[in-house]
Design a protein around this motif. Structure first.
Motif, PDB file in Angstrom:
ATOM      1  N   THR A  61       0.790  -0.887   0.440  1.00  0.00           N
ATOM      2  CA  THR A  61      -0.097  -0.053   0.060  1.00  0.00           C
ATOM      3  C   THR A  61       0.931   1.439   0.062  1.00  0.00           C
ATOM      4  O   THR A  61       0.548   2.164   0.769  1.00  0.00           O
ATOM      5  CB  THR A  61      -1.009   0.270   1.352  1.00  0.00           C
ATOM      6  N   ASN A  63       2.833   4.510  -2.479  1.00  0.00           N
ATOM      7  CA  ASN A  63       2.198   5.213  -2.661  1.00  0.00           C
ATOM      8  C   ASN A  63       1.874   4.982  -4.704  1.00  0.00           C
ATOM      9  O   ASN A  63       0.634   5.464  -4.715  1.00  0.00           O
ATOM     10  CB  ASN A  63       3.360   7.088  -2.624  1.00  0.00           C
ATOM     11  N   ASP A  66      -2.078   2.471  -5.609  1.00  0.00           N
ATOM     12  CA  ASP A  66      -3.523   2.565  -5.979  1.00  0.00           C
ATOM     13  C   ASP A  66      -4.585   1.800  -7.244  1.00  0.00           C
ATOM     14  O   ASP A  66      -5.586   1.342  -6.465  1.00  0.00           O
ATOM     15  CB  ASP A  66      -3.851   3.878  -6.117  1.00  0.00           C
ATOM     16  N   ASP A  70      -7.245  -1.525  -5.973  1.00  0.00           N
ATOM     17  CA  ASP A  70      -8.438  -1.240  -6.511  1.00  0.00           C
ATOM     18  C   ASP A  70      -9.147  -2.273  -7.499  1.00  0.00           C
ATOM     19  O   ASP A  70      -9.582  -2.790  -7.500  1.00  0.00           O
ATOM     20  CB  ASP A  70      -8.485  -0.097  -7.853  1.00  0.00           C
ATOM     21  N   ASN A 104       3.718   0.593   3.738  1.00  0.00           N
ATOM     22  CA  ASN A 104       3.073   2.417   3.894  1.00  0.00           C
ATOM     23  C   ASN A 104       3.369   2.991   5.647  1.00  0.00           C
ATOM     24  O   ASN A 104       3.541   2.550   5.972  1.00  0.00           O
ATOM     25  CB  ASN A 104       1.622   1.715   4.440  1.00  0.00           C
ATOM     26  N   ARG A 134      -6.243   2.505   2.371  1.00  0.00           N
ATOM     27  CA  ARG A 134      -5.521   4.131   1.526  1.00  0.00           C
ATOM     28  C   ARG A 134      -3.731   3.685   1.170  1.00  0.00           C
ATOM     29  O   ARG A 134      -3.169   3.172   2.215  1.00  0.00           O
ATOM     30  CB  ARG A 134      -4.928   4.858   2.444  1.00  0.00           C
ATOM     31  N   THR A 135      -3.247   4.205   0.122  1.00  0.00           N
ATOM     32  CA  THR A 135      -1.416   4.414  -0.065  1.00  0.00           C
ATOM     33  C   THR A 135      -1.014   5.509   0.708  1.00  0.00           C
ATOM     34  O   THR A 135      -1.703   6.522   0.764  1.00  0.00           O
ATOM     35  CB  THR A 135      -1.869   4.376  -1.603  1.00  0.00           C
ATOM     36  N   ASN A 136       0.464   4.934   1.038  1.00  0.00           N
ATOM     37  CA  ASN A 136       0.845   6.373   1.658  1.00  0.00           C
ATOM     38  C   ASN A 136       2.607   5.849   1.870  1.00  0.00           C
ATOM     39  O   ASN A 136       3.034   4.589   1.743  1.00  0.00           O
ATOM     40  CB  ASN A 136       0.659   6.529   2.908  1.00  0.00           C
ATOM     41  N   ASP A 227      -2.086  -1.066 -13.232  1.00  0.00           N
ATOM     42  CA  ASP A 227      -2.993  -0.356 -13.222  1.00  0.00           C
ATOM     43  C   ASP A 227      -4.301  -0.519 -14.560  1.00  0.00           C
ATOM     44  O   ASP A 227      -4.812   0.457 -15.236  1.00  0.00           O
ATOM     45  CB  ASP A 227      -2.242   1.310 -14.184  1.00  0.00           C
TER      46      ASP A 227
END
Length: 395
Positions: A61, A63, A66, A70, A104, A134-136, A227
């Motif tokens: 996770t 950045n 995403d 998904d 993350n 959530r990504t980070n 992606d």
């Protein structure tokens, strides 16, 4: 004959002649009582109590991931449905899913890893937590998360159980202080297979040790385009399955202090699936029709009574929903028996429709001349089927 089925027959005799047979069509009356011919129906699957299929998803996770998250949201129920097709000696093993995140920088752990859910049949919980990811940041230590998952999850000790880890990410596999070869080899000694999914080109994944991780763990190596948008194929059966799903939800009777909260979560996860696509909601509905995967005995009175025949006799009135308060134990058992028989009938219909739906999808994919395999769910699906055969499971 189980206690619930005996009760179902008795309850149906009391209501004999009240309604027409149950159906999921919108044109049918909104009356959910059952006539006697529907009261005792065979279960969708014979559930094995001896072994399990356990799958841990370890998702990067950071950045840049995403798209991976998904895809996981879009493919969760497809993965579950692949697992539920497997049989061992003609029986359907219990399915459990676990979820980890790693890489993350927002995670308060020296290796930036977190167990999001344990191995569980509470698939609404898995879905809820998956949609909350959530990504980070980005420090991805594959060896550390594999060590944590293989050591701390409640892996089944039965040698007939199939235990799989899937780790997905896009940075070199050998980062961090934990030797991935050592922890993967240790996991393999406990019959836990490690599969790797690199988000990037196949050659880059090989050069950055992702293939070697899978080889060490007796699993499969894949590369995907994280992606890439998941392709959905609408079918003529989607609307009917969705209608059945709504009626299936009506068969759940919550109990306990948090029962109403869990019931709401069920509806919320339906909506989360639908946000991804109508097809994804349909896949979730199919999962909910599988008794070896979707069980809610921690809040649903029907599932709880099926596991513990004496539970209703001892339940406190304060733990019951409003519609059952003030009822006698016999009346509560009757209500549960009717809903149980109704649920089995709906699950059977969803099961039959899902087979027709899959045939339609296979035909459409063949026309397109592609299997659209370049995504997370398809990679996991193909490896599950291959590893299952090696371990004595049949499709």
């Amino acid at each position: 004959m189980t206690t619930l089925k005996i009760l179902a027959i008795a309850a149906a005799f009391l209501n004999f002649g009240a309604t027409a047979p149950l159906s999921c069509s919108k044109s049918d009356p909104e009356n959910r009582s059952l006539t006697v011919q529907n009261a005792s129906v065979p279960t969708v699957n014979r559930i094995s109590k001896d072994n399990k299929i356990q799958v841990a998803l370890l998702l990067d996770t950071s950045n840049s991931m995403d798209g991976l998250i998904d895809q996981a949201k879009s493919r969760l129920w497809n993965i579950v449905n692949t697992l539920t097709t497997l049989k061992y000696n003609g029986q359907a093993p219990q399915v459990e899913i676990a979820l980890y995140e790693y890489g993350n920088d927002g995670i308060r752990d020296e290796n930036y890893i977190r167990q999001v859910t344990p191995l569980t049949q509470d698939l609404d919980l898995v879905s809820e937590k998956l949609f909350a990811l959530r990504t980070n940041g980005g420090s991805e230590y594959c060896g550390a998360v594999i060590r944590d998952a293989s050591a701390n999850l409640n892996w089944d000790g039965n040698e007939k159980s199939m235990k799989l880890m899937y780790i997905a990410g896009n940075e070199p596999f050998n980062q961090g202080r934990i030797d991935y070869k050592e922890v993967i080899s240790k996991a393999k000694s406990k019959n836990i297979y490690t599969n790797t999914i690199f988000c990037g080109s196949r050659e880059e994944g090989i050069q950055s040790y992702w293939q070697n991780g899978a080889t060490t763990g007796g699993g499969k190596y894949f590369n995907i385009d994280s992606d890439k948008k998941v392709i959905y194929i609408e079918t003529p059966y989607d609307i009917r399955i969705s209608e059945c799903n709504a009626k299936l939800n009506d068969t759940y009777i919550y109990y306990g202090n948090r029962g109403s909260e869990y019931k709401l979560k069920q509806i919320t996860q339906d909506k989360n699936a639908e946000v991804q696509s109508v097809s994804n909601l349909v896949e979730r509905a199919v999962s909910k029709s599988k008794k070896n995967a979707y069980k809610n005995e921690h809040w649903d009175l029907i599932d709880k009574a099926e596991k513990d025949a004496g539970f209703i006799a001892n339940i406190k009135e304060s733990e019951l929903p409003d519609e059952l308060k003030g009822k006698s134990k016999a009346e509560i058992k009757k209500a549960v028996a009717i809903k149980s028989a109704e649920r089995e009938k709906i699950q059977r219909e969803i099961d039959n429709l899902s087979k027709k739906r899959q045939t339609y999808i296979d035909g459409e994919m063949k026309k397109r001349g592609t299997d659209d395999s370049d995504d997370l769910g398809k990679a996991i699906e193909s490896s599950i089927q291959e590893l299952a055969k090696k371990n004595g499971y049949t499709l």
